[in-house]
Motif scaffolding. Structure first.
Motif, PDB file in Angstrom:
ATOM      1  N   LEU A 311       0.821  -1.209   0.000  1.00 43.51           N
ATOM      2  CA  LEU A 311       0.000   0.000   0.000  1.00 43.51           C
ATOM      3  C   LEU A 311       0.853   1.257   0.000  1.00 43.51           C
ATOM      4  O   LEU A 311       0.501   2.254  -0.635  1.00 43.51           O
ATOM      5  N   GLU A 312       1.978   1.225   0.745  1.00 45.65           N
ATOM      6  CA  GLU A 312       2.866   2.388   0.753  1.00 45.65           C
ATOM      7  C   GLU A 312       3.353   2.686  -0.657  1.00 45.65           C
ATOM      8  O   GLU A 312       3.366   3.838  -1.102  1.00 45.65           O
ATOM      9  N   TYR A 313       3.730   1.653  -1.378  1.00 45.21           N
ATOM     10  CA  TYR A 313       4.202   1.796  -2.748  1.00 45.21           C
ATOM     11  C   TYR A 313       3.094   2.362  -3.648  1.00 45.21           C
ATOM     12  O   TYR A 313       3.303   3.311  -4.412  1.00 45.21           O
ATOM     13  N   LEU A 314       1.898   1.774  -3.546  1.00 42.07           N
ATOM     14  CA  LEU A 314       0.806   2.150  -4.440  1.00 42.07           C
ATOM     15  C   LEU A 314       0.229   3.520  -4.098  1.00 42.07           C
ATOM     16  O   LEU A 314      -0.119   4.293  -4.997  1.00 42.07           O
ATOM     17  N   LEU A 315       0.137   3.845  -2.814  1.00 39.18           N
ATOM     18  CA  LEU A 315      -0.355   5.169  -2.431  1.00 39.18           C
ATOM     19  C   LEU A 315       0.612   6.257  -2.881  1.00 39.18           C
ATOM     20  O   LEU A 315       0.188   7.339  -3.291  1.00 39.18           O
ATOM     21  N   ALA A 316       1.913   5.956  -2.830  1.00 39.13           N
ATOM     22  CA  ALA A 316       2.898   6.920  -3.332  1.00 39.13           C
ATOM     23  C   ALA A 316       2.718   7.138  -4.828  1.00 39.13           C
ATOM     24  O   ALA A 316       2.775   8.274  -5.318  1.00 39.13           O
TER      25      ALA A 316
END
Length: 399
Positions: A311-316
C-alpha cells in the motif's frame, strides 16, 4: 466491494428456500436481521472503547516489524514512451509467466494454441528461472510462429509480467497464469467484441477448479457495459489474469516487484483509468486452485505483511499522479482492515498491533480520512483516526 448490508442480505438469502425469497415476510426478516446486526456491532464497539489499552507508538511498531520482516520500497516513476505505446502489431498479447509448472504448462499452452488464426494474437511465455523441467517441456512443444519464449533469472511473478508487458506489441494485453486453461471459443468471441467496441477493459466470469469439482465464479453483472464518470471498482475482481487491458493503461505503470498480493496494483493504478468497461457472459479461463500458491502460503507467514507494505508503494504512485480520490480512500480503508486482518490474523498479537499502527501511519501520511455513506466504514475510519486497535480488529472481522 459489496456493502456490509448487501453481504448480510446475500448470506441470509442463500439459506432461504427459493420459494420464500420473494415473500414479503422473508424480506422483513432480512431487514430486521440487518438492523439487529448494526446494533450488535455498535454495542461491541462501545464495549471495546471501555477496554482500550495503551496505544503502540510508530517507533515501537517499526521496531516490532523490523525484528521479523520489513519490505517497503520507494515508488519510482515509470514511462515506457511513445515507441512502446505505438506498437499495435497484434490484436492481443497473451502474457504467460512460468515458474515450476512442469505439471501444467503443456495443457495451458495447448489451450492457447487453439485460438482462431484469423485474429492477430502473440503469445509471450516468460520462464522466470524455473529450476524444474518447465523450459524443457516448452522447448519440446511444437510452438506456432506467433509464440515468443523469454527466459530470465528468477525475480518473481511481477517481474515476469512486467517483462511480458515490455516485450508486448498488442492493442490489448491479456494475462494467463501457467497452471490455468484458456477457453478459446469464448476468447475468440471476446476478441470479436473488442474489435467492435472501443473498451479499456473487458472482463468475464471464470471457472474455478480444485482438482475435484468446477465452479463458475464472478458471474454477477454479466453482459454489462459501463461508461464511467468516476471509478467504479465494484463490477470486477482485482485479479490480473482473465481480463483484456487496453495497452495505454500500462504506459506509465507496472507491477510492484518483490511483493506478495501484487494484483492490488490494479485497484490503484489501472482501474481508476478505465472509462469504458465491458463484461461478457462466457468464462474465459479455468482457474486452477494451486495448493502451493501465495494465498495458501500466507497463513503464519511474515511475508503476508506485504499486504500492508504494498500500500505504501501504491499510495505513493497514486499521489504522484494526482489520482488520490474518495474511491481510493475507501479501497485503502478496506485494504488496511478486512484484507490486512484476514492475512495476518495468525501472526503474534504484537505483530498484528504493530501492523495496525503502521497502517495508521499511512492513513495520516496520505490523508486518507474520509466520510462515507455506510456507518461501518465511518466507524472504521474513526478507528484509524483514534488509533483504536480493538475497534479496528472488531470491524475488520465483519466488514
Amino acid at each position: 466491494m459489496r456493502t456490509m448490508k448487501s453481504r448480510v442480505r446475500n448470506l441470509i438469502i442463500s439459506r432461504v428456500p427459493d420459494c420464500m425469497i420473494k415473500n414479503w415476510v422473508t424480506e422483513k426478516i432480512i431487514n430486521n436481521s440487518i438492523f439487529i446486526l448494526d446494533h450488535v456491532i455498535l454495542f461491541g464497539l462501545k464495549f471495546n472503547i471501555n477496554r482500550s489499552k495503551r496505544v503502540m507508538s510508530d517507533q515501537e511498531s517499526e521496531k516490532v516489524l523490523k525484528k521479523f520482516y520489513f519490505n517497503e520500497q520507494e515508488y519510482i516513476y515509470l514511462s515506457r514512451g511513445r515507441n512502446w505505446l505505438d506498437r499495435n502489431h497484434f490484436d492481443v498479447s497473451i502474457i504467460i509467466p512460468c515458474y515450476k509448472v512442469e505439471r501444467y504448462i503443456e495443457r495451458c499452452l495447448e489451450s492457447v494454441f487453439k485460438i482462431d488464426s484469423k485474429y492477430k494474437v502473440e503469445i509471450i511465455v516468460i520462464n522466470d528461472g524455473s529450476p524444474d523441467n518447465t523450459l524443457a517441456i516448452i522447448d519440446n512443444m511444437n510452438l506456432p510462429n506467433n509464440t515468443k519464449v523469454i527466459s530470465q533469472d528468477n525475480r518473481g511473478l511481477s517481474a515476469a509480467r512486467n517483462k511480458g508487458i515490455e516485450e508486448s506489441s498488442g492493442k490489448y494485453i491479456f494475462f494467463l497464469d501457467s497452471d490455468d486453461i484458456l477457453y478459446t471459443e469464448s476468447f475468440n468471441k471476446a476478441i470479436s467484441t473488442l474489435k467492435s467496441g472501443d473498451y479499456d477493459l473487458l472482463d468475464a466470469p471464470y471457472v474455478s477448479f480444485n482438482g475435484l469439482k468446477k465452479q463458475l465464479l464472478n458471474y454477477e453483472s454479466v453482459d454489462v457495459e459501463e461508461f464511467f464518470q468516476e471509478y467504479n471498482f465494484e463490477l470486477t475482481n482485482a485479479y490480473a489474469w482473465g481480463k483484456f487491458f487496453r495497452r495505454e493503461l500500462w504506459l506509465e505503470t507496472e507491477f510492484p516487484i518483490n511483493y506478495w498480493f501484487e494484483d492490488t496494483h490494479l485497484l490503484y493504478s489501472i482501474f481508476p483509468n478505465v472509462k469504458r468497461y465491458k463484461k461478457v457472459q462466457s468464462p474465459l479461463v479455468e482457474y486452477y486452485i494451486n495448493e502451493n500458491g501465495i494465498t495458501k502460503q500466507a497463513d503464519n507467514n511474515m511475508k503476508s505483511l506485504d499486504t500492508l507494505y504494498i500500500l505504501e508503494y501504491l499510495l505513493a504512485e497514486v499521489r504522484n499522479k494526482n489520482l488520490l480520490n474518495n474511491k481510493i480512500k475507501e479501497i485503502s480503508l478496506v485494504q488496511m482492515s478486512s484484507l490486512l486482518f484476514r492475512r495476518i490474523r495468525f501472526l503474534d498479537e504484537d505483530v498484528q498491533q504493530a501492523a495496525f499502527i503502521r497502517a495508521c501511519y499511512y492513513f495520516e501520511k496520505y490523508e486518507l480520512n474520509g466520510v462515507y455513506e455506510e456507518k461501518l466504514l465511518n466507524r472504521l475510519n474513526q478507528s484509524f483516526v483514534k488509533r483504536d486497535y480493538r475497534s479496528w480488529k472488531l470491524l475488520s472481522k465483519i466488514i
